[in-house]
Design a protein around this motif. Structure first.
Motif, PDB file in Angstrom:
ATOM      1  N   VAL A 188       0.663  -1.194  -0.069  1.00  0.00           N
ATOM      2  CA  VAL A 188       0.131   0.429  -0.133  1.00  0.00           C
ATOM      3  C   VAL A 188       0.756   1.631   0.013  1.00  0.00           C
ATOM      4  N   GLU A 189       2.102   1.615   0.320  1.00  0.00           N
ATOM      5  CA  GLU A 189       2.954   2.280   1.207  1.00  0.00           C
ATOM      6  C   GLU A 189       3.080   2.499  -0.375  1.00  0.00           C
ATOM      7  N   ALA A 190       3.708   1.665  -0.934  1.00  0.00           N
ATOM      8  CA  ALA A 190       4.805   2.025  -2.287  1.00  0.00           C
ATOM      9  C   ALA A 190       3.468   2.018  -3.331  1.00  0.00           C
ATOM     10  N   HIS A 216       1.630   6.997  -6.771  1.00  0.00           N
ATOM     11  CA  HIS A 216       0.073   7.699  -7.074  1.00  0.00           C
ATOM     12  C   HIS A 216      -0.205   8.542  -5.600  1.00  0.00           C
ATOM     13  N   PRO A 217       0.697   9.429  -5.945  1.00  0.00           N
ATOM     14  CA  PRO A 217       0.445  10.508  -4.036  1.00  0.00           C
ATOM     15  C   PRO A 217      -0.687  10.858  -4.453  1.00  0.00           C
ATOM     16  N   GLY A 218      -1.421  10.893  -3.973  1.00  0.00           N
ATOM     17  CA  GLY A 218      -3.022  11.268  -3.932  1.00  0.00           C
ATOM     18  C   GLY A 218      -4.101  10.172  -3.940  1.00  0.00           C
ATOM     19  N   ALA A 219      -4.166   9.386  -4.470  1.00  0.00           N
ATOM     20  CA  ALA A 219      -5.177   8.511  -4.840  1.00  0.00           C
ATOM     21  C   ALA A 219      -5.630   8.043  -3.586  1.00  0.00           C
ATOM     22  N   PHE A 264      -7.522   5.705  -7.547  1.00  0.00           N
ATOM     23  CA  PHE A 264      -7.645   5.065  -6.705  1.00  0.00           C
ATOM     24  C   PHE A 264      -6.589   3.315  -6.194  1.00  0.00           C
ATOM     25  N   ILE A 265      -6.478   3.458  -5.693  1.00  0.00           N
ATOM     26  CA  ILE A 265      -5.838   2.023  -4.704  1.00  0.00           C
ATOM     27  C   ILE A 265      -6.739   1.586  -3.948  1.00  0.00           C
TER      28      ILE A 265
END
Ligand code: 13P
Ligand code: SF4
Length: 307
Positions: free
Chosen positions: A187-189, A194-197, A234-235
């Motif tokens: 999740v961190e990767a 994707h910053p902000g997702a 989104f992630i």
């Protein structure tokens, strides 16, 4: 769609008409199956659909796993329910038995028993109420008993417990191997890439992973949240079959899997080929012993009333 897939889809449409059949598919199935299905949904939506089908429907081809087909068979008496691959099971559902539930009841007399829909019909028959991930909080909060035995998914149980602090949940140790394989580091990767997702997760994820999520819900709730959200990226921390629906419904938004390995092999056993072959030969009917079905239905219907 390839020529082969188009031929199979045409053959399926013909068979459905001739045999008065409908195809229900879980959102984790492969894209071609979701596209060919008459209804795609989460466990609750699929149960509701099976319970409310048009009287002319004689056969349900259930593209999902065994416990879902069993639930459809119980909610749709008089219809034939076919599972495209007879071996499509849910490892979590097999982590608790009816005898385990009876033993828990003996240990905690006075506690209600709630089972996750990801359980066998025999386990449902030993339970007072059934829940899905989309209604577990609401259903459990409405039970009269303060103590509630919850089987088999410990992660879903822990998540519900946080939202119903006046209840005491007694948890079983079951888990979904696919959701538990998703890790904090992944999740961190994904967040770094994707910053902000926004991170959308399923209650079957580990407690640690849920702590990182922006939204937690059933598969259908994730689909709705993504559609209604103003966010555009989104992630997704659930089984990757859902990405097909998310992308098809939201062409202007981007969806990234937490892990390319988040694949439930059992959900992928329904292929367009196996769906056509199964309906053609009326293969793999799923039935439930009527004595078990009668008692399991009480738990399922109580859920449908409370949710
Ligand atoms: P949903 O009810 O959210 O569709 O979940 C079913 C399931 O098996 C999740 O792993
Ligand atoms: Fe079972 Fe997990 Fe597959 Fe859902 S994703 S069917 S809980 S193994």
């Amino acid at each position: 769609m390839s020529a082969g897939a188009a031929d199979l889809a045409a053959r399926l449409a013909e068979l459905k008409r001739a045999k008065h059949a409908t195809v229900l598919a879980h959102v984790y199935t492969v894209p071609e199956v979701q596209d060919a299905a008459d209804f795609v949904g989460d466990s609750l939506g699929l149960s509701r659909e099976a319970a409310g089908l048009d009287p002319s429907i004689r056969i349900i081809v259930f593209c999902g796993v065994h416990f879902m087909a069993e639930t459809a068979a119980m909610l749709s008496p008089g219809r034939t329910v076919l599972l495209p691959d007879a071996t499509a099971g849910c490892p979590m559902a097999d982590m608790v038995s009816d005898e385990d539930v009876r033993a828990m009841r003996r240990e905690h007399p006075g506690a209600a028993v709630a089972c996750y829909v990801n359980s066998t019909a025999a386990v449902k028959a030993e339970s007072d109420v059934c829940v899905t991930s989309s209604n577990a909080v609401r259903v459990i909060s409405r039970l009269a008993e303060r103590e509630v035995i919850f089987v088999p998914d410990r992660s879903l149980g822990l998540w519900v417990q946080k939202q119903v602090p006046d209840k005491r949940l007694i948890l079983w140790d079951g888990f979904c191997p696919i959701h538990h394989a998703m890790l904090r580091a992944q999740v961190e990767a994904a967040r770094r890439a994707h910053p902000g997702a926004l991170v959308l997760a399923h209650p079957e994820n580990t407690e640690e992973l849920l702590g990182l999520a922006d939204y937690i819900g059933s598969t259908e709730q994730i689909v709705r949240h993504a559609r209604e959200s103003k966010a555009t990226e989104f992630i997704i921390a659930t089984e990757n079959g859902i990405l097909h629906r998310l992308r098809a419904q939201n062409p202007g938004k981007a969806f990234h899997a937490v892990s390319e390995g988040a694949v439930c092999p059992d959900m992928k056993k329904s292929t367009l080929e196996s769906v056509v072959a199964c309906l053609e030969g009326e293969l793999n009917p799923v039935t439930v012993d009527p004595a078990v079905a009668g008692r399991a239905l009480r738990a399922i219907n109580r859920m449908l009333e409370l949710s």
